[in-house]
Design an enzyme around this catalytic site. Structure first.
Site, PDB file in Angstrom:
ATOM      1  N   LYS A 187       1.265  -0.670  -8.372  1.00 26.26           N
ATOM      2  CA  LYS A 187       2.732  -0.629  -8.387  1.00 26.26           C
ATOM      3  C   LYS A 187       3.317  -1.533  -7.283  1.00 26.26           C
ATOM      4  O   LYS A 187       2.598  -2.057  -6.448  1.00 26.26           O
ATOM      5  CB  LYS A 187       3.212   0.818  -8.246  1.00 26.26           C
ATOM      6  CG  LYS A 187       2.797   1.701  -9.450  1.00 26.26           C
ATOM      7  CD  LYS A 187       3.556   1.389 -10.743  1.00 26.26           C
ATOM      8  CE  LYS A 187       2.873   1.831 -12.012  1.00 26.26           C
ATOM      9  NZ  LYS A 187       2.987   3.223 -12.354  1.00 26.26           N
TER      10      LYS A 187
HETATM   11  C1  LIG Z   1       2.699   4.359 -13.334  1.00 24.59           C
HETATM   12  C2  LIG Z   1       3.695   5.100 -14.127  1.00 24.59           C
HETATM   13  C3  LIG Z   1       3.762   6.503 -14.114  1.00 24.59           C
HETATM   14  C4  LIG Z   1       2.716   7.396 -13.528  1.00 24.59           C
HETATM   15  O1  LIG Z   1       2.384   7.178 -12.225  1.00 24.59           O
HETATM   16  P1  LIG Z   1       0.942   7.615 -11.652  1.00 24.59           P
HETATM   17  O2  LIG Z   1       1.145   7.470 -10.181  1.00 24.59           O
HETATM   18  O3  LIG Z   1      -0.052   6.660 -12.205  1.00 24.59           O
HETATM   19  O4  LIG Z   1       0.696   9.025 -12.062  1.00 24.59           O
HETATM   20  C5  LIG Z   1       4.819   7.116 -14.786  1.00 24.59           C
HETATM   21  N1  LIG Z   1       5.726   6.409 -15.460  1.00 24.59           N
HETATM   22  C6  LIG Z   1       5.685   5.073 -15.530  1.00 24.59           C
HETATM   23  C7  LIG Z   1       6.752   4.358 -16.287  1.00 24.59           C
HETATM   24  C8  LIG Z   1       4.661   4.370 -14.881  1.00 24.59           C
HETATM   25  O5  LIG Z   1       4.606   3.036 -14.980  1.00 24.59           O
END
Ligand SMILES: *Cc1c(COP(=O)(O)O)cnc(C)c1O
Length: 373
Positions: A187
């Site tokens: 991210k």
């Molecule tokens: C990455 C993501 C999540 C979940 O996050 P994690 O930390 O991997 O559990 C939820 N919603 C969206 C749109 C994402 O891109």
């Protein structure tokens, strides 16, 4: 031959600040569990970054969604409207509550949840809408907020991909009843695994805090008035988060530069389209993504394979969630825009560490692949 070419990942963490120093400090001080100064700093500095009153750290972005939904008391019989074109966690968190996700199609230009379709889906069981800021572009929050207030329902922003994005000057995470973030390794800002819930509402903030710490009464240790979870973040993860936040401006700027370079190298090509960025939005560009148009749409998998052959990693768009077998029962009819984008979309390498040379290799290989496939 291609084995000699440097591998270009679609996303990798950029740990270029005080990350190691702060992690070492946790280990040397023995503050490695779910209390400590980095957690306090990360929460207060992230709240400030988003322009909200409260930020509650948790173990990942999926549980951030679960906490936000549970804080709103979502349960069996309740419906939550989510876009079909998103990561699976957005809908799964609804199911964890025993509630039902209802899938809305997305806008063909912005690729974000379509407010007109949302409006048609609102019924007497609808209790919340979860707009997702896909790839870092804020959803149409004004129209969603209007619908939500007309019908007395909550808005949870899934800002997992949108750290630093703005809508009419306000940061993602400050635009709904609650906001949720992910700090997964790929991210915009990362803590390895991690998440955050944001809100301006004191009561909801207290409820999220209670739920993430096993539901324990803050005034009476080991007294559990309700079912909670262990969804806490560690001080070690928060230490990485604090270091990432110190350089948040750089992380966001780098991604914007990469996106504008991709756009200037590719946007004159009629075979490729980009996400439309409305005037009121500042895109955070978690990923620069493209959609192959018209007769080129069917080339998507060959184009990705050709890039992989050049040691360039790319990502297909999400499979629209209503096409996953576990969600067939809740959505039987087609959602044509999500389906078209899901089949024709590619996310390009977008890490903050990407060099200009890497980017030229990506665009040249992409255009060659389009010419020859
Ligand atoms: C990455 C993501 C999540 C979940 O996050 P994690 O930390 O991997 O559990 C939820 N919603 C969206 C749109 C994402 O891109």
């Amino acid at each position: 031959m291609s084995e000699n070419k440097k591998f270009i990942p679609v996303a990798e963490p950029a740990l270029v600040g005080n990350e190691s120093k702060y992690v070492l400090d946790c280990v040397e001080s023995t503050w490695i569990s779910s209390n400590g100064k980095y957690l306090e700093r990360f929460e207060s500095e992230f709240a400030e970054f988003c322009g909200v009153k409260h930020a509650m750290a948790c173990s990942n972005g999926t549980v951030a969604l679960h906490l936000a939904l549970r804080a709103l008391d979502m349960g069996p019989g309740d419906e939550v409207i989510v876009p079909a074109l998103t990561f699976v966690a957005t809908a799964n968190a609804v199911v964890y509550c025993g509630a039902t996700p209802v899938f809305a199609d997305v806008d063909p230009k912005t690729w974000n949840i379509d407010p007109a379709h949302v409006e048609s889906l609102i019924g007497k069981h609808t209790k919340a809408i979860i707009p997702v800021h896909l790839f870092g572009l804020p959803a149409d929050m004004e129209r969603i907020a209007e619908l939500a207030s007309q019908h007395g329902i909550a808005v949870i922003e899934d800002a997992a991909e949108a750290h630093g994005a703005r809508y009419r000057g306000k940061r993602a995470g400050s635009l709904g009843t609650l906001g949720t973030f992910s700090f997964y390794g790929n991210k915009i800002l990362t803590t390895g695994e991690g998440g955050m819930v944001t809100t301006n509402d004191d009561t909801l903030a207290a409820q999220v805090r209670l739920l993430k710490g096993q539901g324990m009464d803050p005034d009476r240790r080991y007294w559990f008035p309700q079912l909670g979870y262990n969804y806490r973040m560690t001080n070690v993860a928060a230490a990485i988060g604090v270091a990432q936040l110190e350089r948040a401006q750089w992380h966001v700027e780098r991604r914007r530069e990469i996106a504008s370079r991709y756009r200037s190298l590719l946007s004159t090509d009629s075979r490729i389209s980009f996400q439309l960025v409305p005037d009121e939005c500042e895109h955070a560009y978690w990923m620069t993504s493209i959609v192959l148009e018209n007769s080129n749409a069917g080339q998507r998998d060959q184009v990705m394979a050709a890039l992989a052959n050049e040691n360039i990693e790319t990502r297909p768009f999400f499979y629209p969630l209503h096409t996953l077998p576990m969600y067939w029962a809740v959505q039987e009819s087609a959602l044509p825009v999500s389906e078209r984008l899901g089949e024709a979309g590619i996310s390009l390498p977008s890490s903050a560490t990407l060099t200009d040379g890497d980017q030229e290799r990506v665009t040249e290989s992409l255009l060659t692949a389009l010419d020859t496939n």
